[in-house]
Design a protein around this motif. Structure first.
Motif, PDB file in Angstrom:
ATOM      1  N   HIS A   1      -9.622  -3.377   3.785  1.00 39.06           N
ATOM      2  CA  HIS A   1      -9.571  -2.940   2.392  1.00 39.06           C
ATOM      3  C   HIS A   1     -10.170  -3.654   1.521  1.00 39.06           C
ATOM      4  CE1 HIS A   1      -7.297  -1.010  -1.128  1.00 39.06           C
ATOM      5  NE2 HIS A   1      -6.904  -2.338  -1.430  1.00 39.06           N
ATOM      6  N   THR A   2      -9.982  -5.123   1.838  1.00 36.99           N
ATOM      7  CA  THR A   2     -10.702  -6.172   0.718  1.00 36.99           C
ATOM      8  C   THR A   2     -11.028  -7.039   1.710  1.00 36.99           C
ATOM      9  OG1 THR A   2      -9.279  -5.595  -0.919  1.00 36.99           O
ATOM     10  CG2 THR A   2     -10.582  -7.684  -1.298  1.00 36.99           C
TER      11      THR A   2
ATOM     12  N   GLY B   1      -7.858  -1.394   6.819  1.00 39.63           N
ATOM     13  CA  GLY B   1      -6.990  -1.386   5.583  1.00 39.63           C
ATOM     14  C   GLY B   1      -6.318  -2.526   5.366  1.00 39.63           C
TER      15      GLY B   1
ATOM     16  N   ARG C   1       1.009  -4.221   2.886  1.00 43.68           N
ATOM     17  CA  ARG C   1      -0.434  -4.169   3.608  1.00 43.68           C
ATOM     18  C   ARG C   1      -0.702  -5.608   4.440  1.00 43.68           C
ATOM     19  NH1 ARG C   1      -4.864  -1.311   2.232  1.00 43.68           N
ATOM     20  NH2 ARG C   1      -3.752  -0.513   0.169  1.00 43.68           N
TER      21      ARG C   1
ATOM     22  N   ARG D   1       0.885  -1.162  -0.181  1.00 47.02           N
ATOM     23  CA  ARG D   1      -0.173   0.078  -0.015  1.00 47.02           C
ATOM     24  C   ARG D   1       0.802   1.293   0.076  1.00 47.02           C
ATOM     25  NH1 ARG D   1      -0.327   2.597   4.868  1.00 47.02           N
ATOM     26  NH2 ARG D   1       0.478   1.423   6.934  1.00 47.02           N
TER      27      ARG D   1
END
Length: 391
Positions: free
Chosen positions: A341-342, A311, A217, A175
């Protein structure tokens, strides 16, 4: 094609017994080998693959020893790649690392496989001499194993799968950080530019520039170890161990059953068997029931809201069988999605023929899920790695 005797230096993976020969195009064989190396974690790229194929067409090398050493010269970038290359070569071609003749330099290009000398061309004695004989390759047992359902593996196949998992070198996500660093290109750095001008006594200077730093990340893995997931739990925890060892500071692993258990520290050991044994001792509810909604709520309250999931790429391994209320699971999945984030949901049953997402738990979480994947085989786990890397 099978390779020669064991090499004189270094160790290599044990040979995998070949299956029935399959007639394939020579270029497809070589491309398949480069893909196997990529799946094992080596960075091949189109340029190396093209050089590999061009050299093959130019030299027509048919010696397995030349195959090994040429591929090693063209497709490895350094000493750290050699053990991975050896294991992939043994798995793909069904043989061990060949020995290089004393004093012979390693070849710089690669080769093509041909029919064994003992086997006549497919067209018989009347075949035109100018016609290229069909190129044969042996389907590797490892390639078949990559697509086998993890729940159906024998003890020997599980041991081989464990060795294949240990070869994974997954590329994990990054990230953009808020912090910046000096760079040749990028936005102008006002403070850096002023410092340059002051250091030069007020003379005009080239503007200093800066770019945002890139940081790893975080990855959070939630592994369902309830009774319905017992057949997959061992392999999924081994996969989690690979990720945790790849980037120890940025991977968190939890198990879900009737309670939430953090096993990140237990998986810190380099040895996979020791790590799984430590995790088994830390898990009090292995192969029991499951309360996904309550467990997800506990994770979000204790860990997610405090920064672990913020995140991050959050991956949930579960078949979605929920003993509690689906509404609670849907609510907690939505909370988790707002933090992450996902959010990726991996259901091993999704890879089976005729599967439909009809379980109450799966129906409840699907609106909050970014990616719904199958995780029933090594090949699908490698697909998951690509999804995480690109998140």
């Amino acid at each position: 094609m099978s390779a020669g005797p064991a090499g004189d230096s270094g160790s290599s993976a044990a040979a995998v017994g070949p299956l029935a020969p399959v007639v394939r195009d020579g270029a497809a064989i070589l491309i398949g080998f480069t893909r196997a190396l990529t799946a094992a974690g080596l960075v091949i790229g189109p340029a190396r693959s093209a050089t590999f194929l061009a050299a093959t067409a130019a030299l027509h090398v048919d010696d397995p020893t030349d195959v090994y050493w040429a591929g090693r010269a063209c497709l490895t970038a350094g000493p750290d790649d050699i053990p991975v290359y050896d294991a992939a070569f043994a798995a793909y071609f069904g043989g061990r690392r060949p020995r290089r003749p004393p004093g012979a330099p390693p070849p710089v290009t690669v080769l093509r496989s041909v029919l064994p000398e003992s086997q006549p061309p497919a067209g018989g004695p009347d075949q035109d001499d100018d016609e290229e004989p069909p190129i044969r390759a042996e389907a590797s047992g490892a390639d078949i194993l990559r697509h086998r359902d993890l729940a159906l593996l024998s003890a020997a196949e599980r041991a081989e799968l464990a060795r294949m998992l240990a070869l994974l070198r997954p590329g994990l996500p990054w990230r953009t950080s808020r912090r910046r660093r000096p760079a040749r290109r990028g936005a102008v750095d006002p403070r850096g530019t002023v410092r340059r001008v002051m250091a030069a006594g007020g003379e005009p200077q080239r503007p200093a520039r800066q770019r945002r730093r890139v940081r790893p990340r975080r990855i959070v893995l939630l592994v369902d170890i309830s009774g319905s997931m017992t057949a997959y739990a061992d392999s999924l925890l081994r996969f989690a161990h690979v990720l945790a060892r790849r980037r120890p500071a940025d991977v968190e692993v939890f198990t879900m059953g009737t309670r939430l258990t953090r096993v990140t520290r237990a998986l810190a050991s380099r040895d996979p068997d020791r790590a799984l044994a430590a995790a088994a001792q830390a898990i009090p509810d292995y192969s029991g029931g499951t309360r996904l909604g309550e467990v997800l709520r506990a994770f979000v309250d204790r860990w997610g809201r405090r920064g672990t999931a913020r995140g991050a790429v959050v991956v949930v391994f579960s078949d979605g069988w929920e003993r509690g209320a689906p509404d609670l699971l849907a609510e907690q999945a939505a909370r988790l999605r707002r933090l992450a984030h996902t959010l990726v949901w991996v259901n091993p049953h999704k890879g089976k023929d005729g599967y439909r997402p009809l379980q109450g738990g799966i129906v409840a979480v699907l609106p909050s899920v970014d990616h719904f994947l199958a995780g029933h085989s090594l090949a699908t786990l490698q697909d998951l790695v690509e999804v995480m890397r690109d998140a």
